[in-house]
Design a protein around this motif. Structure first.
Motif, PDB file in Angstrom:
ATOM      1  N   THR A  77       0.831  -1.211   0.000  1.00  0.00           N
ATOM      2  CA  THR A  77       0.000   0.000   0.000  1.00  0.00           C
ATOM      3  C   THR A  77       0.866   1.262   0.000  1.00  0.00           C
ATOM      4  O   THR A  77       1.990   1.263   0.493  1.00  0.00           O
ATOM      5  N   VAL A  78       0.284   2.289  -0.586  1.00  0.00           N
ATOM      6  CA  VAL A  78       0.855   3.638  -0.494  1.00  0.00           C
ATOM      7  C   VAL A  78      -0.197   4.498   0.207  1.00  0.00           C
ATOM      8  O   VAL A  78      -1.311   4.651  -0.284  1.00  0.00           O
ATOM      9  N   THR A  79       0.173   5.013   1.363  1.00  0.00           N
ATOM     10  CA  THR A  79      -0.743   5.852   2.140  1.00  0.00           C
ATOM     11  C   THR A  79      -0.523   7.306   1.724  1.00  0.00           C
ATOM     12  O   THR A  79       0.571   7.850   1.909  1.00  0.00           O
ATOM     13  N   VAL A  80      -1.574   7.919   1.176  1.00  0.00           N
ATOM     14  CA  VAL A  80      -1.479   9.282   0.663  1.00  0.00           C
ATOM     15  C   VAL A  80      -2.135  10.254   1.644  1.00  0.00           C
ATOM     16  O   VAL A  80      -3.284  10.046   2.063  1.00  0.00           O
ATOM     17  N   THR A  81      -1.403  11.282   2.004  1.00  0.00           N
ATOM     18  CA  THR A  81      -1.932  12.374   2.834  1.00  0.00           C
ATOM     19  C   THR A  81      -1.945  13.640   1.992  1.00  0.00           C
ATOM     20  O   THR A  81      -0.912  14.040   1.448  1.00  0.00           O
ATOM     21  N   GLU A  82      -3.113  14.236   1.869  1.00  0.00           N
ATOM     22  CA  GLU A  82      -3.248  15.455   1.058  1.00  0.00           C
ATOM     23  C   GLU A  82      -3.544  16.645   1.975  1.00  0.00           C
ATOM     24  O   GLU A  82      -4.593  16.695   2.618  1.00  0.00           O
ATOM     25  N   ASN A  83      -2.614  17.590   2.027  1.00  0.00           N
ATOM     26  CA  ASN A  83      -2.794  18.782   2.858  1.00  0.00           C
ATOM     27  C   ASN A  83      -3.525  19.873   2.076  1.00  0.00           C
ATOM     28  O   ASN A  83      -3.304  20.036   0.873  1.00  0.00           O
ATOM     29  N   PRO A  84      -4.424  20.604   2.751  1.00  0.00           N
ATOM     30  CA  PRO A  84      -5.209  21.621   2.046  1.00  0.00           C
ATOM     31  C   PRO A  84      -4.357  22.802   1.592  1.00  0.00           C
ATOM     32  O   PRO A  84      -3.365  23.167   2.242  1.00  0.00           O
ATOM     33  N   VAL A  85      -4.770  23.393   0.488  1.00  0.00           N
ATOM     34  CA  VAL A  85      -4.070  24.567  -0.045  1.00  0.00           C
ATOM     35  C   VAL A  85      -4.425  25.781   0.820  1.00  0.00           C
ATOM     36  O   VAL A  85      -5.600  26.055   1.054  1.00  0.00           O
ATOM     37  N   PRO A  86      -3.430  26.520   1.326  1.00  0.00           N
ATOM     38  CA  PRO A  86      -3.747  27.738   2.093  1.00  0.00           C
ATOM     39  C   PRO A  86      -4.350  28.795   1.174  1.00  0.00           C
ATOM     40  O   PRO A  86      -3.989  28.873  -0.003  1.00  0.00           O
ATOM     41  N   ASP A  87      -5.273  29.581   1.716  1.00  0.00           N
ATOM     42  CA  ASP A  87      -5.953  30.594   0.899  1.00  0.00           C
ATOM     43  C   ASP A  87      -5.982  31.919   1.652  1.00  0.00           C
ATOM     44  O   ASP A  87      -6.685  32.068   2.652  1.00  0.00           O
ATOM     45  N   ALA A  88      -5.182  32.867   1.165  1.00  0.00           N
ATOM     46  CA  ALA A  88      -5.151  34.196   1.777  1.00  0.00           C
ATOM     47  C   ALA A  88      -6.215  35.108   1.191  1.00  0.00           C
ATOM     48  O   ALA A  88      -6.297  36.285   1.557  1.00  0.00           O
ATOM     49  N   GLY A  89      -7.042  34.586   0.296  1.00  0.00           N
ATOM     50  CA  GLY A  89      -8.129  35.382  -0.277  1.00  0.00           C
ATOM     51  C   GLY A  89      -7.684  36.223  -1.453  1.00  0.00           C
ATOM     52  O   GLY A  89      -6.524  36.202  -1.882  1.00  0.00           O
ATOM     53  N   SER A  90      -8.649  36.965  -1.980  1.00  0.00           N
ATOM     54  CA  SER A  90      -8.377  37.880  -3.100  1.00  0.00           C
ATOM     55  C   SER A  90      -7.975  39.245  -2.561  1.00  0.00           C
ATOM     56  O   SER A  90      -8.468  39.681  -1.515  1.00  0.00           O
ATOM     57  N   ASP A  91      -7.084  39.921  -3.290  1.00  0.00           N
ATOM     58  CA  ASP A  91      -6.615  41.242  -2.867  1.00  0.00           C
ATOM     59  C   ASP A  91      -7.788  42.191  -2.669  1.00  0.00           C
ATOM     60  O   ASP A  91      -8.819  42.096  -3.343  1.00  0.00           O
ATOM     61  N   GLY A  92      -7.606  43.132  -1.739  1.00  0.00           N
ATOM     62  CA  GLY A  92      -8.644  44.116  -1.456  1.00  0.00           C
ATOM     63  C   GLY A  92      -8.064  45.501  -1.288  1.00  0.00           C
ATOM     64  O   GLY A  92      -6.844  45.718  -1.419  1.00  0.00           O
ATOM     65  N   SER A  93      -8.927  46.447  -0.991  1.00  0.00           N
ATOM     66  CA  SER A  93      -8.490  47.822  -0.770  1.00  0.00           C
ATOM     67  C   SER A  93      -9.385  48.473   0.279  1.00  0.00           C
ATOM     68  O   SER A  93     -10.514  48.026   0.514  1.00  0.00           O
ATOM     69  N   LEU A  94      -8.867  49.516   0.890  1.00  0.00           N
ATOM     70  CA  LEU A  94      -9.607  50.267   1.903  1.00  0.00           C
ATOM     71  C   LEU A  94      -9.271  51.741   1.753  1.00  0.00           C
ATOM     72  O   LEU A  94      -8.094  52.112   1.691  1.00  0.00           O
ATOM     73  N   THR A  95     -10.310  52.557   1.672  1.00  0.00           N
ATOM     74  CA  THR A  95     -10.126  54.005   1.690  1.00  0.00           C
ATOM     75  C   THR A  95     -10.716  54.516   2.998  1.00  0.00           C
ATOM     76  O   THR A  95     -11.890  54.266   3.292  1.00  0.00           O
ATOM     77  N   THR A  96      -9.908  55.193   3.769  1.00  0.00           N
ATOM     78  CA  THR A  96     -10.328  55.642   5.089  1.00  0.00           C
ATOM     79  C   THR A  96     -10.010  57.111   5.264  1.00  0.00           C
ATOM     80  O   THR A  96      -9.359  57.729   4.410  1.00  0.00           O
ATOM     81  N   CYS A  97     -10.474  57.678   6.363  1.00  0.00           N
ATOM     82  CA  CYS A  97     -10.227  59.081   6.676  1.00  0.00           C
ATOM     83  C   CYS A  97      -9.231  59.148   7.829  1.00  0.00           C
ATOM     84  O   CYS A  97      -9.143  58.218   8.639  1.00  0.00           O
ATOM     85  N   SER A  98      -8.496  60.220   7.908  1.00  0.00           N
ATOM     86  CA  SER A  98      -7.495  60.345   8.973  1.00  0.00           C
ATOM     87  C   SER A  98      -8.120  60.376  10.355  1.00  0.00           C
ATOM     88  O   SER A  98      -7.438  60.142  11.357  1.00  0.00           O
ATOM     89  N   THR A  99      -9.421  60.617  10.425  1.00  0.00           N
ATOM     90  CA  THR A  99     -10.111  60.637  11.713  1.00  0.00           C
ATOM     91  C   THR A  99     -11.033  59.427  11.892  1.00  0.00           C
ATOM     92  O   THR A  99     -11.796  59.367  12.861  1.00  0.00           O
ATOM     93  N   SER A 100     -10.969  58.463  10.983  1.00  0.00           N
ATOM     94  CA  SER A 100     -11.838  57.291  11.079  1.00  0.00           C
ATOM     95  C   SER A 100     -11.427  56.394  12.228  1.00  0.00           C
ATOM     96  O   SER A 100     -10.278  56.419  12.700  1.00  0.00           O
ATOM     97  N   ALA A 101     -12.374  55.553  12.663  1.00  0.00           N
ATOM     98  CA  ALA A 101     -12.082  54.554  13.685  1.00  0.00           C
ATOM     99  C   ALA A 101     -11.206  53.452  13.083  1.00  0.00           C
ATOM    100  O   ALA A 101     -11.164  53.284  11.863  1.00  0.00           O
ATOM    101  N   PRO A 102     -10.480  52.689  13.913  1.00  0.00           N
ATOM    102  CA  PRO A 102      -9.667  51.576  13.397  1.00  0.00           C
ATOM    103  C   PRO A 102     -10.516  50.569  12.620  1.00  0.00           C
ATOM    104  O   PRO A 102     -11.681  50.339  12.934  1.00  0.00           O
ATOM    105  N   SER A 103      -9.912  49.957  11.583  1.00  0.00           N
ATOM    106  CA  SER A 103     -10.620  48.995  10.724  1.00  0.00           C
ATOM    107  C   SER A 103      -9.816  47.709  10.606  1.00  0.00           C
ATOM    108  O   SER A 103      -8.603  47.741  10.336  1.00  0.00           O
TER     109      SER A 103
END
Length: 277
Positions: free
Chosen positions: A102-128
């Motif tokens: 027998t050959v025992t196969v272990t398959e590890n999941p692919v890590p997923d950091a998601g799709s790139d994003g963006s944020l536009t904020t104001c200098s006085t905005s609350a933390p995000s």
């Protein structure tokens, strides 16, 4: 210790009888060898792998079965196959029985950091929190700020600066880490300055009210008491006392800012017309 061939049995006869002889033909079939058990660890996005190469000393020409007993091609493809024990069988020529490994196969999941994003904020905005800006990202990763410094994942305009923030999700070997970025743009909050006040006389000349505001940004607009448009220059001959509002528009998501100059106008003293007595 013996080999295949013809083995003779001889019975010696008493004279005048001659000897008698019989033979046994021995055929020796080789025992099948399915090799030594093996193991394979792959990533969910690895290329297809032939499992026979993982079995030391195996005879070729055998057959494979997947976990559960279904027929298997012998090549593991993470895109279509699943982890488990894959069995290799080499049939034997009777009376040799088949051999398996027998050959025992272990398959590890692919890590997923998601799709790139963006944020536009104001200098006085609350933390995000920036993780919400990544579509499909797995939690538990790590963040780095522009330039590679450590970052806790929450953007605070009071302490952080605009730029590209990187999110990394490590993978279990042999899976490589995955990365995504959030590009942060920070717009400066508008500043209409500190409220002011001015006292004028009915005979005063026209006066620009902007000078009565401390620290105000230029380029704003004025409204007179009641909300009508105002030039920003108070002329006692045509304007009325009251609260004049200065508004500086904000670049989204920054809100507009306002301040007020309160104008008080003293009446012109009248000494009357000259007379003679």
């Amino acid at each position: 210790s013996h080999g295949p061939g013809t083995y003779a049995y001889t019975l010696v006869g008493s004279a005048p009888c001659v000897n008698d002889q019989a033979t046994v033909a021995v055929t020796e079939n080789p025992a099948p060898d399915a090799g030594l058990d093996g193991a394979l660890t792959v990533c969910g996005n690895s290329v297809a792998t032939a499992l026979l190469s993982l079995i030391a000393g195996a005879d070729g020409g055998g057959a494979w079965t997947a976990p559960g007993g279904a027929v298997f091609s012998g090549t593991y493809d993470p895109a279509v196959d699943a982890s488990g024990a894959y069995t290799y069988t080499v049939s034997g020529i009777a009376p040799c029985v088949a051999d398996q490994s027998t050959v025992t196969v272990t398959e590890n999941p692919v890590p997923d950091a998601g799709s790139d994003g963006s944020l536009t904020t104001c200098s006085t905005s609350a933390p995000s929190g920036l993780l919400a800006q990544l579509t499909g990202a797995q939690p538990g990763g790590t963040w780095t700020a522009p330039g590679g410094g450590a970052f806790n994942g929450t953007y605070d305009p009071a302490v952080q600066a605009s730029g590209v923030y990187t999110y990394t999700v490590n993978g279990l070997a042999p899976c490589a880490a995955d990365q995504a970025t959030v590009t942060v743009a920070e717009n400066a909050a508008s500043n209409a300055g500190i409220d002011g006040a001015i006292d004028l006389c009915g005979t005063s000349g026209a006066t620009a009210l902007f000078a009565q505001l401390t620290g105000a940004d230029g380029g704003g607009s004025w409204t007179a008491p009641g909300g009508a448009a105002f030039s920003g220059t108070y002329d006692p001959a045509v304007d009325v006392p009251g609260a004049y509002t200065y508004t500086v528009s904000g670049i989204a998501p920054c809100a507009a800012d306002q301040s007020v100059v309160t104008v008080a106008e003293a009446p012109t003293p009248i000494a009357g017309s000259d007379a003679a007595l």
